[in-house]
Design an enzyme around this catalytic site. Structure first.
Site, PDB file in Angstrom:
ATOM      1  CG  ASP A   1      -8.949  -4.561  -5.413  1.00  0.00           C
ATOM      2  OD1 ASP A   1      -9.293  -4.329  -6.571  1.00  0.00           O
ATOM      3  OD2 ASP A   1      -9.629  -5.196  -4.601  1.00  0.00           O
TER       4      ASP A   1
HETATM    5  C1  GLC Z   1      -8.745  -8.057  -1.252  1.00  0.00           C
HETATM    6  C2  GLC Z   1      -9.832  -8.108  -2.291  1.00  0.00           C
HETATM    7  C3  GLC Z   1      -9.413  -8.920  -3.496  1.00  0.00           C
HETATM    8  C4  GLC Z   1      -8.071  -8.472  -3.989  1.00  0.00           C
HETATM    9  C5  GLC Z   1      -7.039  -8.479  -2.868  1.00  0.00           C
HETATM   10  C6  GLC Z   1      -5.702  -7.928  -3.288  1.00  0.00           C
HETATM   11  O1  GLC Z   1      -8.592  -9.312  -0.672  1.00  0.00           O
HETATM   12  O2  GLC Z   1     -11.014  -8.631  -1.765  1.00  0.00           O
HETATM   13  O3  GLC Z   1     -10.348  -8.780  -4.517  1.00  0.00           O
HETATM   14  O4  GLC Z   1      -7.679  -9.318  -5.016  1.00  0.00           O
HETATM   15  O5  GLC Z   1      -7.516  -7.690  -1.815  1.00  0.00           O
HETATM   16  O6  GLC Z   1      -5.728  -6.570  -3.516  1.00  0.00           O
HETATM   17  C1  GLC Z   2      -8.233  -1.825  -0.307  1.00  0.00           C
HETATM   18  C2  GLC Z   2      -7.529  -3.015   0.298  1.00  0.00           C
HETATM   19  C3  GLC Z   2      -7.563  -4.195  -0.612  1.00  0.00           C
HETATM   20  C4  GLC Z   2      -8.959  -4.407  -1.111  1.00  0.00           C
HETATM   21  C5  GLC Z   2      -9.526  -3.115  -1.709  1.00  0.00           C
HETATM   22  C6  GLC Z   2     -10.936  -3.266  -2.265  1.00  0.00           C
HETATM   23  O1  GLC Z   2      -7.569  -1.413  -1.425  1.00  0.00           O
HETATM   24  O2  GLC Z   2      -6.184  -2.740   0.559  1.00  0.00           O
HETATM   25  O3  GLC Z   2      -7.081  -5.325   0.074  1.00  0.00           O
HETATM   26  O4  GLC Z   2      -8.923  -5.396  -2.080  1.00  0.00           O
HETATM   27  O5  GLC Z   2      -9.514  -2.136  -0.742  1.00  0.00           O
HETATM   28  O6  GLC Z   2     -11.900  -3.224  -1.291  1.00  0.00           O
END
Ligand code: GLC
Ligand code: GLC
Length: 814
Positions: A487
């Site tokens: 993300d």
């Molecule tokens: C969080 C989010 C997931 C994403 C991950 C890596 O665990 O819930 O959707 O893939 O971060 O960014």
């Molecule tokens: C932030 C977090 C990630 C998560 C995203 C979406 O970027 O670092 O882990 O997946 O939020 O909520």
């Protein structure tokens, strides 16, 4: 250093001192009514949606931490001293403290000045209420005169509004008290048909519904004025902060023991029967009173508890293993399975780290979570798949999140995360392999939840596939969109304004930045889709999917390979990310693990090389980090990943979710020792001895462990609600132990450590109990099978044709 121990026999983790490094929590509830509860009784309850139907208050980020909970006080009426048997909030120096977190329940108690008190907290199946079953024992040689106080602070339903909108909320609180039961009915007079209640099994000596009356001015939960005084004064809240407190006075002879039950619950009345008498403003309690009465009885409560234990034992019984490694056994047989159910129930909504007011259910997260629980709850998995698919968009893309109460996609976050659609294929395929229920593909499902837009689920999968084919970049690799699995790799964002969302702000047109990770995921998902099409006789479809797979593999080979490992991405300027020429972010875990997991490079040495590079550059004793070297500063063109200090979260933290991808990839290469070694590094039970470093619960996975660049290397954060649970479960059961569900039947393909003499397992699959015993006779992964004593060709065990319900499988590894 440890703060407790595993009681595997009773399937509990027993915490033996209350001052754990962080609150170590558990979940109550598994259907519609839920609670979180810490080892010192902190936490809150809600009905279905942790934001919109919050029953009780909890103060996130408070000092001291973990404030707000199901607090009981005991007062010695002779000395006037009072304490909490759960340690918080009074924090006395208790004797014999223990918190037993079990599957769906928690028991907390202690002894103080000769009075022992233990409370069992749980939610009966099929009910929207929780029971606090308190047992008090007088261990003194003298009679004891004590008062018991139980307290809860009500939340005014919408947790976000409750924490911010004081100009309104301080005036709207309303309660009723009738027959000793406290009813919280804020907003019931207008658009809500639901209320909460708090009841006690014993005749009470007083109640309180006004927090200010209970605590007294300028006092906190550690020393409520009414408890100090030894008498509640039957306050009625008007506005301010409604709460519920009951007082029970007890005279206990030496060794005498008494049980008191408190019931906190949620009830919804039919609109036309809201008030009693009709036309009044008084809650109609006729429908709820019988429910309350039932559970104020210790026998009913005990029976409900026994049913709850059975429920969890039944879920667990779907897959039980006995290996030479105790950490594997207790995670697979108890805790990892349990955590998979929690992530299924709550996605990423409510934990000690997820405030319950943020995200709803994630499209990609929930689809991946299916891998971990589909065998325990296939019917619920089916429904989840259909709900998720209905938030897919006509383009094949998907809302990134949806709200469970409305089942609608969240507009504020929208779509455009280009990996999302493929996870639907992964989820559906896992469901088909487990259940063999092909009818799900014919279910009519809407797009964007719009009536009239229905197509069979199979077409949703086709659109997922097409979404990527129609969105390829300059190198023939998938465009990344707002982000892929990571993300925080935001290649189209270019955010330079504080407070902007890295995920929803996009200032570039998105036609350049490409993701090698999505390419790997596409190959994996499209192959699954082709296999599904084949089995439905849709050979032309299958051929088309495989043709695109081949093209994608070529693109990866030509433009996604860096010589020693797979590249991660191309940025908006067309420059490489995750390549040897990069000063930072030279090698990433996601593309390397997923491409190998998808079978790319297995025959030409690239897979071996990629995993060797992962081992060399990314593996640490605490797990495998996301990338190296960590980003030392903020890079406008990379986004949130570089906003984290080095070693945390996506910036070179050990993101546990992706570690099992490497584990699976290693098994694909037949490396059982390496796969298991990686599995063990982040196994929470195996890390129990270093609880002072790890800090999170030793019985569940956390999303992240700080990486080697962080000053707190090895420290976990964000436990419970993470895709880590499902993927680790899937990796150990289906790929290391190799008990793999396929479209046809159960495949037995262990890739276990060379030192293991073997293992046994009991797996219920499509209604048949498989008793499996694997014995190692040589060092390799070759397996020879006998089914019910008769040797078979190959290692696929087809469902018995003669209706047998029990099958024994013996495997010899050589
Ligand atoms: C969080 C989010 C997931 C994403 C991950 C890596 O665990 O819930 O959707 O893939 O971060 O960014
Ligand atoms: C932030 C977090 C990630 C998560 C995203 C979406 O970027 O670092 O882990 O997946 O939020 O909520």
């Amino acid at each position: 250093m440890k703060f407790g121990y595993f009681d595997d026999q009773d399937r509990e983790y027993v915490i033996t001192r209350p001052d754990t490094p962080l609150p170590w929590i558990n979940y109550l509830g598994c259907q519609e009514y839920f609670g979180i509860i810490s080892n010192t009784a902190g936490g809150y309850s809600f009905y279905r949606d942790a934001r919109l139907r919050r029953l009780t208050r909890y103060r996130y980020n408070n000092v001291p931490m973990d404030c707000g909970g199901r607090y009981i006080y005991i007062r010695d009426n002779h000395s006037g001293r009072f304490w909490s048997p759960s340690w918080q909030p009074t924090r006395h120096d208790l004797g014999d403290y223990s918190c037993r977190h079990g599957l769906g329940y928690t028991v907390i108690g202690s002894a103080y000045e000769g009075i022992e008190a233990r409370t069992r907290y749980f939610i009966p199946l099929d009910e929207n209420l929780e029971i606090w079953q308190l047992t008090v024992v007088n261990r003194r040689t003298e009679p004891a005169r004590i008062s018991v106080f139980a307290s809860i602070e009500f939340c005014l339903w919408d947790a976000q509004d409750d924490a911010t909108n004081f100009q309104r909320n301080l005036s709207i609180g309303q309660v009723e008290v009738e027959d000793g039961i406290i009813y919280h009915k804020t907003e019931y007079r207008e658009r809500r048909n639901h209320f909460a209640y708090f009841a006690c099994s014993e005749p009470t000596a007083g109640f309180e519904t006004s927090r200010d009356a209970f605590l007294g001015p300028y006092r906190g939960w550690e020393a409520p004025a009414a408890v100090a005084a030894g008498q509640l004064c039957n306050s009625i809240a008007h506005g301010w902060s409604p709460m519920g407190a009951h007082q029970v006075n007890l005279d206990l002879a030496p060794r005498e023991s008494r049980q008191i039950l408190f019931v906190l619950g949620y009830h919804e009345n039919p609109v036309e029967q809201k008030f009693d008498p009709p036309g009044s403003q008084t809650i109609n309690k006729k429908l709820v009173k019988p429910v309350i009465a039932r559970y104020l009885d210790a026998k009913t409560a005990d029976a409900a508890f026994a049913r709850l234990r059975e429920h969890w034992d039944k879920l667990r019984s779907t897959c039980q293993v006995e290996t030479p490694d105790i950490h594997t056994n207790r995670m697979v047989n108890i805790w990892n399975a349990y955590q998979c159910m929690a992530t299924f129930n709550l996605s990423r909504s409510a934990s000690f780290y997820e405030s319950g007011i943020g995200r709803g259910l994630g499209f990609r997260d929930s689809n991946q979570d299916l891998l971990g629980f589909v065998h325990m709850a296939p019917c619920r998995a089916r429904q989840r798949i259909l709900d998720l698919a209905a938030t897919q968009l006509p383009s094949g893309g998907a809302y990134h999140q949806y709200q469970p109460l409305t089942k609608r996609g969240n507009n504020d976050i929208g779509g455009g995360f280009n990996d999302d659609p493929h996870w639907l294929i992964v989820g559906v395929s896992a469901y088909l392999k487990e259940t063999g229920d092909w009818s799900v593909l014919d279910e009519p499902v809407r797009y964007d939840n719009r009536p009239g837009s229905e197509t069979p689920l199979y077409e949703h999968l086709q659109r997922s596939f097409r979404y990527t084919v129609e969105r390829l970049g300059p190198h023939g690799l998938p465009l990344i969109g707002r982000a892929d699995w990571n993300d925080c790799l935001n290649l189209n964002c270019f955010s330079d304004t504080p407070g902007q969302s890295f995920q929803t702000t996009t200032s570039k047109d998105g036609k350049v930045a490409e993701s090698v990770f999505i390419a790997g995921l596409f190959v994996f998902a499209a192959r699954e889709l082709a296999a599904i099409a084949c089995r439905r006789g849709l050979n032309a479809d299958a051929a088309r999917y495989l043709n695109e797979v081949q093209k994608m593999e070529q693109a990866i080979c030509q433009h996604g390979w860096d010589g020693e490992w797979f590249l991660r991405a191309y940025d908006n300027a067309g420059a490489k990310i995750g390549a040897k020429e990069c000063k930072e972010g030279r090698i990433f875990i996601e593309s390397n693990s997923f491409c190998v997991l998808a079978g790319i490079g297995l025959d030409d040495g690239r897979a071996e090389k990629a995993l060797a590079a992962v081992g060399k550059h990314l593996a640490t004793p605490h797990g495998i980090v996301v990338q190296q070297p960590a980003y030392s500063g903020y890079y406008l063109h990379l986004g949130e990943i570089s906003s984290y200090p080095p070693g945390y979260k996506e910036n070179a933290g050990i993101f546990c979710h992706v570690n099992p991808w490497v584990v699976i990839a290693e098994t694909r290469l037949g490396h059982g020792d390496q796969a298991f070694d990686y599995y063990r590094r982040i196994n929470p039970s195996a890390r129990e001895e270093i609880s002072d470093v790890h800090r999170c619960e030793p019985y569940v996975y956390a999303q992240m462990i700080a990486g080697k660049d962080a000053p707190t290397f090895g420290e976990a954060k964000n436990s419970w609600l993470t895709g880590t649970a499902a993927w680790n479960y899937y990796a150990i059961v289906q790929w290391i132990l190799g008990l793999r569900a396929t479209f046809e039947g159960l495949l037995i393909a262990p890739v276990i450590p060379s030192q293991w003499p073997g293992f046994t397992a009991r797996r219920i699959y499509r209604g048949v109990v498989y008793k499996i015993a694997i014995e190692r006779k040589g060092n390799g992964n070759r397996v020879a099978l006998a089914v019910d004593g008769a040797p078979i060709e190959g290692n696929l065990v087809l469902p018995p044709r003669d209706g047998r319900r029990e099958v024994s499988i013996r495997g010899i590894l050589s």
